[in-house]
Design an enzyme around this catalytic site. Sequence first.
Site, short mmCIF file in Angstrom:
data_model
loop_
_atom_site.label_atom_id
_atom_site.label_comp_id
_atom_site.label_asym_id
_atom_site.label_seq_id
_atom_site.Cartn_x
_atom_site.Cartn_y
_atom_site.Cartn_z
N THR A 152 26.36 4.05 6.07
CA THR A 152 26.50 3.05 7.12
C THR A 152 25.77 1.97 7.04
OG1 THR A 152 26.17 3.43 9.52
CG2 THR A 152 24.35 4.33 8.25
N GLY A 177 38.65 -8.24 18.28
CA GLY A 177 37.44 -8.20 17.11
C GLY A 177 38.07 -8.21 15.90
N SER A 183 25.27 11.48 12.21
CA SER A 183 26.08 12.24 11.12
C SER A 183 25.13 13.55 10.91
CB SER A 183 26.06 11.41 10.06
OG SER A 183 27.17 10.75 9.97
N ALA A 222 34.99 -2.97 11.82
CA ALA A 222 35.57 -1.89 12.69
C ALA A 222 37.03 -2.39 12.87
CB ALA A 222 34.65 -1.78 13.88
N LYS A 272 27.68 -0.84 3.59
CA LYS A 272 29.16 -0.54 3.26
C LYS A 272 30.17 -1.38 2.27
CE LYS A 272 30.38 2.05 7.52
NZ LYS A 272 31.28 1.99 8.77
N ASP A 316 37.08 5.70 8.18
CA ASP A 316 37.21 5.14 9.34
C ASP A 316 38.48 4.95 10.06
OD1 ASP A 316 34.27 5.02 9.79
OD2 ASP A 316 34.28 3.16 8.80
N GLY A 336 35.73 -7.63 12.82
CA GLY A 336 34.70 -7.34 12.03
C GLY A 336 35.23 -6.10 11.22
N ASN A 392 32.80 3.99 3.34
CA ASN A 392 31.72 4.72 4.35
C ASN A 392 31.51 6.09 3.71
OD1 ASN A 392 34.29 6.06 4.87
ND2 ASN A 392 33.40 6.33 7.21
N SER A 408 21.41 7.54 13.12
CA SER A 408 22.66 8.28 12.81
C SER A 408 23.09 9.70 13.51
CB SER A 408 22.73 8.24 11.34
OG SER A 408 23.94 8.98 10.83
N ILE A 424 35.46 1.50 20.79
CA ILE A 424 34.99 1.96 19.71
C ILE A 424 33.29 2.33 20.18
CG2 ILE A 424 33.90 -0.21 18.74
CD1 ILE A 424 35.96 0.99 16.23
P1 ATR Z 1 31.65 -4.38 12.91
O1 ATR Z 1 31.47 -4.07 11.31
O2 ATR Z 1 30.81 -3.47 13.58
O3 ATR Z 1 33.05 -4.52 13.23
P2 ATR Z 1 30.85 -7.16 12.87
O4 ATR Z 1 31.54 -7.24 11.47
O5 ATR Z 1 29.41 -7.90 13.05
O6 ATR Z 1 30.55 -5.45 12.98
O7 ATR Z 1 31.99 -7.53 13.87
C1 ATR Z 1 31.30 -7.56 15.19
C2 ATR Z 1 32.62 -8.27 16.10
O8 ATR Z 1 32.18 -8.13 17.33
C3 ATR Z 1 33.35 -9.56 15.45
O9 ATR Z 1 34.65 -9.33 15.91
C4 ATR Z 1 32.43 -10.55 16.58
O10 ATR Z 1 33.31 -11.66 16.88
P3 ATR Z 1 32.69 -13.00 15.75
O11 ATR Z 1 33.83 -12.73 14.66
O12 ATR Z 1 33.51 -14.26 16.65
O13 ATR Z 1 31.54 -13.09 15.49
C5 ATR Z 1 32.57 -9.51 17.63
N1 ATR Z 1 31.43 -10.03 18.71
C6 ATR Z 1 30.08 -9.86 18.76
N2 ATR Z 1 29.47 -10.23 19.58
C7 ATR Z 1 30.44 -11.11 20.39
C8 ATR Z 1 30.35 -11.83 21.72
N3 ATR Z 1 29.27 -12.03 22.27
N4 ATR Z 1 31.54 -12.25 22.31
C9 ATR Z 1 32.52 -12.13 21.46
N5 ATR Z 1 32.71 -11.19 20.30
C10 ATR Z 1 31.63 -10.72 19.79
#
Ligand code: ATR
Length: 284
Positions: free
Chosen positions: A72, A137, A27, A141, A76, A113, A139, A97, A25, A227
């Site tokens: 972190t 994405g 931070s 973030a 979370k 965030d 997730g 966070n 981290s 990011i």
């Molecule tokens: P964070 O909290 O950092 O956003 P997360 O919740 O694990 O982490 O989210 C990871 C993101 O990266 C997701 O959108 C994931 O896609 P999936 O929902 O399909 O898993 C994406 N991601 C991770 N590895 C990937 C890969 N090899 N190809 C495409 N997307 C990927």
Amino acid sequence: MSDDHMTTTVPEAIAAVLGWPVAHSLSPRLHGFWLQEQGLAGTYLGLPIAPEAFEPTVRGLAAAGFRGANVTVPHKLAALRLADVLDDAARAIGAVNTLVFQPDGQILGRNTDAYGFMANLQQAGVDPQVGPALVIGAGGAARAAVHALLSAGCPRLYLTNRTAATAYGLAESMADDRIHVLSFNCLEKLPDDIVLLGNTTSLGMAGKGRLALDLAGLPDTAWVHDIVYVPLETPLLQAARQRGLRTVDGLGMLLHQAVPAFRAFYGREVQVTDALRAHVLGDG
Ligand code: ATR
């Protein structure tokens, strides 16, 4: 009593970041820079806390007089559940966070965030109101990015994710008709009207795979944000730069998300400057 008076008469304002692991981290380094810059007698610790120890640790830190804690991976969601009160961003994003220990004993759960995401883009000169954005994405973030963009007045938000169901789930929970889920194939032929393309996945991070996409179709005026900040210039940002597009790296989001936390813990308004960036990167 002024904020200045409060912070200068409390000898040791203490806060921490809780993670498992936490050694990576940045931070402590960035809060440490501001404490020194502000001449404050405060401390900011990095504490490695296992998931099962999270709740008792937080309650212990509050009882010990800590001002609060940043949270972190992987805490979370636990922080969201533990907080007595949530700010709007934490509720919308579904993650906390920053925990702020209030004088009345309540624990406030915040999410800074989304603020960090937008403050970083705005400092670079991006105006999210002028046109559509594409977020890659779905997730945690991505939730922060989507909340930030919608709150800042983005008129249309395209969302795409490898697992489409997760993108639809995010769109449903945000309940905003400006969100349009696109299939992941859209990365081969990007929408030609976007002002900002943002990667929120971990792809492009050192040691991980790369995001496969073709930037040719983007308008020449588009911004590209990643990011990921290890490396600082990801393959995506490098391709964007080579294509003549403007780029924003991910370190700024990390620096900016800490500004409201520093205000909550130590009572001072601080800035994200080149000197801070250099210090956090280890060159200053
Ligand atoms: P964070 O909290 O950092 O956003 P997360 O919740 O694990 O982490 O989210 C990871 C993101 O990266 C997701 O959108 C994931 O896609 P999936 O929902 O399909 O898993 C994406 N991601 C991770 N590895 C990937 C890969 N090899 N190809 C495409 N997307 C990927």
